[in-house]
Design an enzyme around this catalytic site. Sequence first.
Site, mmCIF file in Angstrom:
data_model
loop_
_atom_site.group_PDB
_atom_site.id
_atom_site.type_symbol
_atom_site.label_atom_id
_atom_site.label_comp_id
_atom_site.label_asym_id
_atom_site.label_seq_id
_atom_site.Cartn_x
_atom_site.Cartn_y
_atom_site.Cartn_z
ATOM 1 N N ARG A 224 66.609 22.343 -11.340
ATOM 2 C CA ARG A 224 66.431 22.318 -9.890
ATOM 3 C C ARG A 224 65.678 23.578 -9.454
ATOM 4 O O ARG A 224 65.880 24.666 -10.027
ATOM 5 C CB ARG A 224 67.787 22.281 -9.167
ATOM 6 C CG ARG A 224 68.488 20.936 -9.203
ATOM 7 C CD ARG A 224 67.764 19.870 -8.378
ATOM 8 N NE ARG A 224 68.439 18.585 -8.419
ATOM 9 C CZ ARG A 224 68.146 17.588 -9.254
ATOM 10 N NH1 ARG A 224 67.165 17.731 -10.132
ATOM 11 N NH2 ARG A 224 68.798 16.445 -9.193
ATOM 12 N N HIS A 272 58.259 17.050 -10.307
ATOM 13 C CA HIS A 272 59.620 16.514 -10.492
ATOM 14 C C HIS A 272 59.566 15.119 -11.139
ATOM 15 O O HIS A 272 59.994 14.119 -10.545
ATOM 16 C CB HIS A 272 60.388 16.464 -9.168
ATOM 17 C CG HIS A 272 61.874 16.341 -9.378
ATOM 18 N ND1 HIS A 272 62.801 16.878 -8.517
ATOM 19 C CD2 HIS A 272 62.608 15.738 -10.354
ATOM 20 C CE1 HIS A 272 64.025 16.608 -8.952
ATOM 21 N NE2 HIS A 272 63.924 15.912 -10.075
HETATM 22 P P1 NDP Z 1 75.673 17.780 -17.266
HETATM 23 O O1 NDP Z 1 76.642 17.927 -16.167
HETATM 24 O O2 NDP Z 1 75.903 16.714 -18.298
HETATM 25 O O3 NDP Z 1 75.521 19.150 -18.072
HETATM 26 C C1 NDP Z 1 75.510 20.391 -17.438
HETATM 27 C C2 NDP Z 1 75.628 21.489 -18.469
HETATM 28 O O4 NDP Z 1 75.542 22.755 -17.801
HETATM 29 C C3 NDP Z 1 76.982 21.476 -19.197
HETATM 30 O O5 NDP Z 1 76.800 21.829 -20.548
HETATM 31 C C4 NDP Z 1 77.777 22.564 -18.469
HETATM 32 O O6 NDP Z 1 78.766 23.197 -19.261
HETATM 33 C C5 NDP Z 1 76.676 23.551 -18.149
HETATM 34 N N1 NDP Z 1 77.043 24.421 -17.030
HETATM 35 C C6 NDP Z 1 77.290 24.075 -15.740
HETATM 36 N N2 NDP Z 1 77.610 25.151 -14.999
HETATM 37 C C7 NDP Z 1 77.588 26.208 -15.853
HETATM 38 C C8 NDP Z 1 77.846 27.587 -15.717
HETATM 39 N N3 NDP Z 1 78.193 28.116 -14.534
HETATM 40 N N4 NDP Z 1 77.738 28.378 -16.813
HETATM 41 C C9 NDP Z 1 77.407 27.860 -18.006
HETATM 42 N N5 NDP Z 1 77.135 26.544 -18.213
HETATM 43 C C10 NDP Z 1 77.226 25.737 -17.146
HETATM 44 O O7 NDP Z 1 74.245 17.586 -16.584
HETATM 45 P P2 NDP Z 1 72.976 16.792 -17.162
HETATM 46 O O8 NDP Z 1 72.675 17.335 -18.512
HETATM 47 O O9 NDP Z 1 73.152 15.338 -17.008
HETATM 48 O O10 NDP Z 1 71.838 17.237 -16.110
HETATM 49 C C11 NDP Z 1 71.539 18.591 -15.860
HETATM 50 C C12 NDP Z 1 70.654 18.720 -14.625
HETATM 51 O O11 NDP Z 1 69.322 18.308 -14.920
HETATM 52 C C13 NDP Z 1 71.031 17.836 -13.451
HETATM 53 O O12 NDP Z 1 72.112 18.396 -12.719
HETATM 54 C C14 NDP Z 1 69.741 17.785 -12.644
HETATM 55 O O13 NDP Z 1 69.735 18.811 -11.684
HETATM 56 C C15 NDP Z 1 68.659 18.034 -13.684
HETATM 57 N N6 NDP Z 1 67.770 16.873 -13.868
HETATM 58 C C16 NDP Z 1 66.431 17.026 -13.640
HETATM 59 C C17 NDP Z 1 65.577 15.966 -13.832
HETATM 60 C C18 NDP Z 1 64.115 16.114 -13.654
HETATM 61 O O14 NDP Z 1 63.386 15.112 -13.682
HETATM 62 N N7 NDP Z 1 63.592 17.300 -13.495
HETATM 63 C C19 NDP Z 1 66.072 14.649 -14.253
HETATM 64 C C20 NDP Z 1 67.485 14.613 -14.485
HETATM 65 C C21 NDP Z 1 68.300 15.690 -14.281
HETATM 66 P P3 NDP Z 1 80.038 22.364 -19.788
HETATM 67 O O15 NDP Z 1 79.472 21.363 -20.775
HETATM 68 O O16 NDP Z 1 80.870 23.370 -20.457
HETATM 69 O O17 NDP Z 1 80.648 21.717 -18.585
HETATM 70 C C1 OXD Z 2 68.068 13.667 -11.479
HETATM 71 C C2 OXD Z 2 66.684 13.981 -11.170
HETATM 72 O O1 OXD Z 2 68.940 14.469 -11.166
HETATM 73 O O2 OXD Z 2 65.840 13.061 -11.233
HETATM 74 O O3 OXD Z 2 68.321 12.600 -12.057
HETATM 75 O O4 OXD Z 2 66.345 15.127 -10.878
#
Ligand code: NDP
Ligand code: OXD
Length: 309
Positions: A224, A272
């Site tokens: 993001r 994006h």
């Molecule tokens: P998940 O919720 O599956 O994974 C998030 C990861 O971040 C987990 O490993 C979590 O740790 C870790 N995390 C969260 N907060 C912290 C913190 N404070 N300190 C350390 N680690 C942290 O999310 P996704 O993998 O499904 O997606 C990630 C992001 O990607 C989405 O939220 C979205 O914003 C972005 N995205 C962007 C897209 C694009 O086209 N650019 C498309 C899709 C998504 P833990 O495993 O220990 O909980």
């Molecule tokens: C998502 C994205 O969060 O597209 O899926 O950014």
Amino acid sequence: MALVISRQDTKIQQWKKALKTAAPDIEVYSCLEDHPKEKIKMALVWKHRPGSLKEYPNLECIASSGAGVDFIFADKEAPKNIPITRVVDPMLASDMSEHVTALIFAYLKNLNQYKLDQTQQVWNPLPYARIKDFTIGILGLGALGALLATNLVHIGFQVQGWSQSKKVLPSVTAYTGKTGLPGFLSSTDILVCLLPLTPDTVGILNNELFAQLPKGAYVINVARGGHLVDEDLLEALKANHLSGAALDVFHEEPLDREHPFWSHSKVHISPHCASVSDTKSVVPQIIENYRNLYSGKSLKNIVSMDRGY
Ligand code: NDP
Ligand code: OXD
């Protein structure tokens, strides 16, 4: 009982058609058409109009049609006492993995520089890097980060990841929590941000973090725009502490035409588009949750209200 699709882009009809095709028995409405507000139990949202969800007095679930839910938490008027679900989808994860891998190879092989040179008719072969030369560090080892890490290991990269709770992935060095961050950063050559945007992670890509990366590190933000302090990135690039950045997400989207990133030779921009929910792939989990709601069963992919992701 009915479902409303609420978003401000041009994809409402595409989602409606996919839902109606997969489950003709479900009453599906677009937020743009006349619809019975009291019948709506589920809102399938993507950057919906803030404040609009409070129009549904019987809403029981807010379903993000993407992986991220930050825009729902940012809507201060959205109902607080009902579950939020998000998309967890193998195709979303593999699309992200492919996009980031393409960015990494473009960097290793100077492809962005050659594209720039081409516009000036400059013939300037550069030394290139190899897979073995760089350690990739992934912030976030969730649904997307974990698959990326695994795929990069298969390609032959040294890979490490950082998450909140301890993760075990074959051949991936795992770092955890605030205390694990300095060790992770000091050995990362290419940093990929795949964190959710929460109060803990907002602005995490800042001067203090960049200073802990080795000189010449490269930053990829596909999570993001709110994770990045834009001015700090520009400063770190100017000081040659970072060698470049690839950005798919921005504070304001579309990116303002005046923003310095547009014309920066070391910044690669994409709109994006790293990984976009595919309706065919995602609709089954939305329908499953709608039916679970109907029959009082528990929902899949519920977001933690405490953690905010
Ligand atoms: P998940 O919720 O599956 O994974 C998030 C990861 O971040 C987990 O490993 C979590 O740790 C870790 N995390 C969260 N907060 C912290 C913190 N404070 N300190 C350390 N680690 C942290 O999310 P996704 O993998 O499904 O997606 C990630 C992001 O990607 C989405 O939220 C979205 O914003 C972005 N995205 C962007 C897209 C694009 O086209 N650019 C498309 C899709 C998504 P833990 O495993 O220990 O909980
Ligand atoms: C998502 C994205 O969060 O597209 O899926 O950014």
